[in-house]
Enzyme design. Sequence first.
Site, PDB file in Angstrom:
ATOM      1  N   VAL A  92    -105.169   0.912 -55.107  1.00  0.00           N
ATOM      2  CA  VAL A  92    -106.461   1.685 -55.140  1.00  0.00           C
ATOM      3  C   VAL A  92    -106.772   2.474 -55.917  1.00  0.00           C
ATOM      4  CG1 VAL A  92    -107.970   2.914 -53.076  1.00  0.00           C
ATOM      5  CG2 VAL A  92    -106.630   0.723 -52.534  1.00  0.00           C
ATOM      6  N   CYS A  93    -107.960   2.853 -56.578  1.00  0.00           N
ATOM      7  CA  CYS A  93    -108.171   3.626 -57.615  1.00  0.00           C
ATOM      8  C   CYS A  93    -109.094   4.618 -56.786  1.00  0.00           C
ATOM      9  CB  CYS A  93    -108.954   3.210 -58.696  1.00  0.00           C
ATOM     10  SG  CYS A  93    -109.297   4.236 -59.949  1.00  0.00           S
ATOM     11  N   ILE A  94    -108.472   5.823 -56.125  1.00  0.00           N
ATOM     12  CA  ILE A  94    -109.037   6.889 -55.485  1.00  0.00           C
ATOM     13  C   ILE A  94    -108.425   8.252 -55.775  1.00  0.00           C
ATOM     14  CG2 ILE A  94    -107.545   6.475 -53.452  1.00  0.00           C
ATOM     15  CD1 ILE A  94    -110.068   6.767 -51.728  1.00  0.00           C
TER      16      ILE A  94
END
Length: 235
Positions: A92-94
Amino acid sequence: MARPLVPSSQKALLLELKGLQEEPVEGFRVTLVDEGDLYNWEVAIFGPPNTYYEGGYFKARLKFPIDYPYSPPAFRFLTKMWHPNIYETGDVCISILHPPVDDPQSGELPSERWNPTQNVRTILLSVISLLNEPNTFSPANVDASVMYRKWKESKGKDREYTDIIRKQVLGTKVDAERDGVKVPTTLAEYCVKTKAPAPDEGSDLFYDDYYEDGEVEEADSCFGDEEDDSGTEES
């Protein structure tokens, strides 16, 4: 014989795990991958009602570093996800999962990144927010981002993006049946918070390994902010 010193991260993780099992975050269920390993968690995510993820059962893993909470865990979906902010690997890109370093090139403010006051609960809330409100600025999955923008700009008439999501949601039913999981499909079911059952004798021994008697006490994407996007269904 004196007990060996236990890393503070194990104590912190045990407290968080017990707290999340006793008072779960809506739409999530957390367990250990292996009962003897506090650093690897299995996360079940239920798709929120009244969104295109409704009825979905998405599995993920949280892997914690030994110096948690000073460094963030890694969050990776095991279920195949089609989303602007999720890589093909499931990572996840967060922002909240990025180490607390000052990197002007990232487009992120230091305040958006991980800090030791955050916890698993804030991560889970950030993930579900990101699912429903993708950030399409410098996305992790460019193709998904393009499709999402077309859906958004067409006010739901271009359904390529949502059709893929619904197909993935239907595919998760096999996993739910295999795991014996009843997926909530109504808002009432989704919002019910159930406490974990009382630990059995084996679990008591497990907890005792980490605590002395009486010791236990009571989402921005990774590329910065943009205007709010919505993953809710549109007419």
